[in-house]
Structure formats: structure tokens, C-alpha cells
Design an enzyme around this catalytic site. Structure first.
Site, short mmCIF file in Angstrom:
data_model
loop_
_atom_site.label_atom_id
_atom_site.label_comp_id
_atom_site.label_asym_id
_atom_site.label_seq_id
_atom_site.Cartn_x
_atom_site.Cartn_y
_atom_site.Cartn_z
N LYS A 1 41.18 63.99 69.08
CA LYS A 1 41.79 64.70 67.81
C LYS A 1 41.99 63.85 66.78
O LYS A 1 42.32 62.43 67.15
CB LYS A 1 43.00 65.72 68.39
CG LYS A 1 44.01 64.82 68.87
CD LYS A 1 45.28 65.61 69.47
CE LYS A 1 46.46 64.82 69.75
NZ LYS A 1 47.20 65.45 70.71
N ARG B 1 56.82 74.29 71.94
CA ARG B 1 55.85 73.82 70.81
C ARG B 1 54.86 74.90 70.43
O ARG B 1 54.90 75.75 69.80
CB ARG B 1 55.29 72.40 70.86
CG ARG B 1 54.66 71.89 69.78
CD ARG B 1 54.43 70.60 69.70
NE ARG B 1 53.20 70.23 70.79
CZ ARG B 1 52.49 69.26 70.88
NH1 ARG B 1 52.89 68.14 70.23
NH2 ARG B 1 51.41 69.03 71.70
N TYR C 1 56.07 43.03 43.72
CA TYR C 1 57.02 43.98 43.14
C TYR C 1 58.69 43.72 43.82
O TYR C 1 58.63 43.35 45.08
CB TYR C 1 56.83 45.29 43.67
CG TYR C 1 55.53 45.91 42.72
CD1 TYR C 1 55.52 46.02 41.32
CD2 TYR C 1 54.71 46.48 43.55
CE1 TYR C 1 54.24 46.68 40.79
CE2 TYR C 1 53.43 47.25 42.83
CZ TYR C 1 53.49 47.12 41.46
OH TYR C 1 52.31 47.93 40.90
N MET D 1 50.33 49.60 46.59
CA MET D 1 49.51 50.63 47.19
C MET D 1 48.21 50.46 47.42
O MET D 1 47.64 51.07 48.67
CB MET D 1 49.49 51.76 45.75
CG MET D 1 48.79 52.95 45.91
SD MET D 1 48.71 54.04 44.59
CE MET D 1 50.33 54.42 44.32
C1 LIG Z 1 47.37 64.79 72.23
C2 LIG Z 1 47.44 65.56 73.38
C3 LIG Z 1 47.12 64.70 74.49
C4 LIG Z 1 46.74 63.37 74.82
O1 LIG Z 1 48.11 62.62 74.64
P1 LIG Z 1 48.03 60.95 75.15
O2 LIG Z 1 49.48 60.75 75.00
O3 LIG Z 1 47.33 60.33 73.78
O4 LIG Z 1 47.31 60.74 76.26
C5 LIG Z 1 47.02 65.58 76.05
N1 LIG Z 1 47.25 66.87 75.85
C6 LIG Z 1 47.45 67.57 74.69
C7 LIG Z 1 47.76 69.18 74.69
C8 LIG Z 1 47.69 66.81 73.32
O5 LIG Z 1 47.98 67.66 72.32
#
Ligand SMILES: *Cc1c(COP(=O)(O)O)cnc(C)c1O
Length: 381
Positions: free
Chosen positions: A43, A139, A273, A321
Site C-alpha cells: 500500500k 479503527r 530563509y 520548498m
Molecule cells: C500496513 C498494514 C500491515 C503492514 O504493517 P507493517 O508494520 O508495515 O508490517 C499489515 N496489516 C495491515 C492491516 C496493514 O494495514
């Protein structure tokens, strides 16, 4: 995916070590054994590393599954020709359901509303879902009271319940794993309440995968570790206490830029800056075409080091920036066009994601995930 021509004109870019990535994947495969499924979580553009190059590389190795957050990410993987099973970890909106099912993405179900959305689509009869179960993170997740209705609706719609999972709240934040142990117990109790056999229960992120074999169930979901980073200091300490710290993780990301210009700044002159840096000697300043717009956090001002010709060169003054100034007075022969490492290693020197996270008051996850959005990513050996 990018090739080497793309970096010739880029202000900054990311080099991914396919060797390190495959090395890390192999370590996790060895750790879990050959029977369990191994999901690589890609992701957020593979935590900033580049989703397609990472997914392609690991899908050809010992990784069986990919995890994404959105259906669009999963569809992009399918369009790139990736055929391994893909789980969407976030909710899939009503208008994305048909496309997701058609792409054979596994959907997460985290509310009874989500079940109803799915059942409104005739494609649901060929859908495979994983139930996200609430065990204490609060969550995303179905609570115990939702389960009977959710299950009976899904069964009625012909939906295949392939998996059930949960996510730990604090497993990487502490060396006290009492809460995580309670989550495993609650997960076990919820699995029993399901009253259907779910082929793939799963709970383990990187920290859980390293520390606790009883979290592995039928699949592990590894993100940060695959990129060669430990989830936290606490995880390293816990791993040492369990004698599971012999895991030789190798960072995958090197973030680079090039010197745009060298300036000679006389003693007494200021840089940048706010005039926060003043030269106390005749100073050679290298101007780098990278700044906070590129994820090089402004909190790194006057704190971070870069590597120029293998030598540490400190950031001086405020990060702008699109520009950053570093002091190369002590770097013999530094010149315009030289490559500069913002994150990564050269010889014995390194600038780690943890170094930058400490300065920016965040975690290594955020440093890599926000690095160089939109800039090229290339695979290197
Ligand atoms: C992002 C995520 C992971 C991976 O977690 P890491 O600590 O990066 O290994 C596993 N399960 C879910 C549901 C996640 O959202």
C-alpha cells in the site's frame, strides 16, 4: 516503471535494491516456514518505494499475496500483469465493487453497511472476502454483535468468506505485549463465533511476524520489514530478549539528488530563509534541487546530513520548498552534477530512515512513505 533515462533529468529519484528486497523476502519466508502464505503489503506506493517495481520483484519470489489499501491500487497491479492474490485492506466503495470483483481482488468487510453494499451488486456471487474483526484497535472492524447478521447475509448472497483478520494496536510501540496477547485471544474467540470455517485467518504485521509465531495463523502481512526496516526500537529490543534479533534486514531505498550549483560563501554571510546559518569560515555550499515539496521534511533543517562523494555533508539553514543547501567545504572536489545521497548508504557512511525520523519527530515508516512523490523509481542490483 522507470528506467535509467528517467533519472537523468529528475531533480531527485529513488533507487531500489532488488537484491536487498529479495534478501528480506527470503528472511521472512525462512522465518515463517514453507506452509504459510506470505503477503507483501505494498500500500501507499509500497511505503514510497514504488508499488509496481516492488510488487513485480516480490511476486516472482517467495511472496504469495499482495496487500493494498484501495481497489484502484489492486486494479493497477492487475493491469501491470500481476496475477497473485491481492487483498484490499481498506473499504471498497460502492462504485468500485464491480471493478474490484472483476479484477479478482479480495475485499475486506469491516461493517454490516459494507456487506449490504456488496450484496447490492450481482457480482457479489463471485466475490471473495476477508472479514476484518475488531479486537481492540477500534479503527476498522466488525464487532462481535455484527457477526451473525454479516455472516448470514454474505452466505445468502453466495459470497465466499476466504479470510478473517485483525490488526494489532500497539505491538510495535512497547516491549509489553499484554495488550497484543489479549487481541489474539479475542481474535480466537471471534473466529469461533463465526460458525463457518475460514480458510485463511491472519493477524501478523512485521513486528508480530518477527516476535510471535502464535500470531502467524495461515498468513502473515509484512510491510516495513520487507523494505529492510525494523518497525521500531521496541521491536528490536523485544526481538533481542526473545533471541529473534538475528534478522539481517537490509534497507531497500536509496534517495538521491544531484548538486545543482556550488556557491562560495564568505565568512560572516548567511545562508537561507530566516538567516539561521552564518558562515564562520569561507564555506562552499552545494545547492540541491530538493525540498519539503519532495518529502525532504523541513524539520531536517540544520540537522540532517547528506552523503556527497561518500562524505557526510550537513544541511545548513532552512530546507526550502524545492531547494536545500548543504556544506561541502570539507568534501574534496564536490562539484555541480555530483550525486548526493539524502537517504541511504555509501561505503561506511549511511543516513538511515531512523536518523531522519528522529530529526523530523516521526517514524521511519513516514520518512520513506513520503519520499520523492512522483519522482522516478528505478531498480538497481
Ligand atoms: C500496513 C498494514 C500491515 C503492514 O504493517 P507493517 O508494520 O508495515 O508490517 C499489515 N496489516 C495491515 C492491516 C496493514 O494495514
Amino acid at each position: 516503471m522507470n528506467d535509467h533515462r528517467d533519472i537523468e533529468h529528475a531533480n531527485n529519484w529513488i533507487e531500489l535494491s532488488s537484491g536487498a528486497l529479495l534478501h528480506n523476502a527470503t528472511l521472512f519466508r525462512r522465518l515463517i516456514g514453507s506452509d504459510l502464505a506470505f503477503m507483501a503489503v505494498v500500500k501507499a506506493n509500497a511505503y514510497g518505494h514504488g508499488m509496481l517495481p516492488v510488487a513485480r520483484t516480490v511476486a516472482e519470489s517467495c511472496v504469495d499475496w499482495l496487500g493494498v489499501f484501495t481497489a484502484s491500487e489492486g486494479i493497477a497491479l492487475r493491469e501491470a500483469g500481476i496475477t497473485v492474490p491481492i487483498l484490499v485492506l481498506g473499504a471498497t466503495s460502492d462504485r468500485q465493487i464491480d471493478g474490484a470483483v472483476e479484477a479478482d481482488l479480495r475485499l475486506s468487510i469491516m461493517s454490516t453497511g459494507g456487506v449490504r453494499d456488496l450484496l447490492n451488486h450481482s457480482s457479489c456471487a463471485s466475490a471473495r472476502v476477508h472479514l476484518k474483526l475488531e479486537t481492540g484497535t477500534n479503527r476498522q472492524g466488525l464487532v462481535s454483535a455484527d457477526l451473525p447478521e454479516a455472516i448470514s447475509l454474505l452466505r445468502g448472497g453466495g459470497v465466499s468468506i476466504e479470510g478473517a483478520y485483525t490488526h494489532f494496536a500497539d505491538i510495535e510501540d512497547t516491549t509489553d505485549h499484554t495488550f497484543a496477547a489479549g487481541q489474539i485471544d479475542r481474535f480466537g474467540a471471534l473466529l469461533e463465533r463465526l460458525d463457518v470455517t475460514v480458510p485463511i485467518p491472519h493477524t501478523a504485521c512485521t513486528a508480530a511476524t518477527i516476535l510471535f509465531p502464535d500470531t502467524h495463523f495461515r498468513m502473515v502481512r509484512v510491510g516495513i520489514g520487507l523494505f529492510g526496516l525494523w518497525p521500531s526500537k521496541e521491536t528490536q529490543v523485544s526481538a533481542a530478549a526473545l533471541e529473534r534479533n538475528d534478522l539481517d534486514l537490509r534497507p531497500v531505498m536509496t534517495w538521491k539528488t544531484r548538486i545543482a550549483q556550488i556557491k562560495n560563501v564568505p565568512t560572516g554571510e548567511y545562508v537561507g530563509y530566516g538567516r539561521t546559518f552564518r558562515a564562520t569560515r569561507p564555506t562552499r555550499i552545494a545547492v540541491l534541487p530538493v525540498g519539503y515539496a519532495d518529502g525532504y521534511d523541513r524539520k531536517l533543517s540544520s540537522g540532517a546530513h547528506t552523503l556527497v562523494r561518500g562524505t557526510r555533508a550537513p544541511v545548513v539553514g532552512r530546507i526550502c520548498m524545492n531547494l536545500t543547501m548543504v556544506d561541502v567545504t570539507d568534501v574534496a572536489q564536490a562539484g555541480a552534477g555530483d550525486e548526493v545521497i539524502l537517504l541511504g548508504a555509501a561505503g561506511d557512511e549511511s543516513v538511515s530512515a531512523e536518523d531522519l525520523a528522529r530529526l523530523a519527530d516521526t517514524i521511519n515508516y513516514e520518512i520513506v512513505t513520503r519520499a520523492a512523490p512522483g519522482s522516478p523509481r528505478i531498480l538497481v542490483p
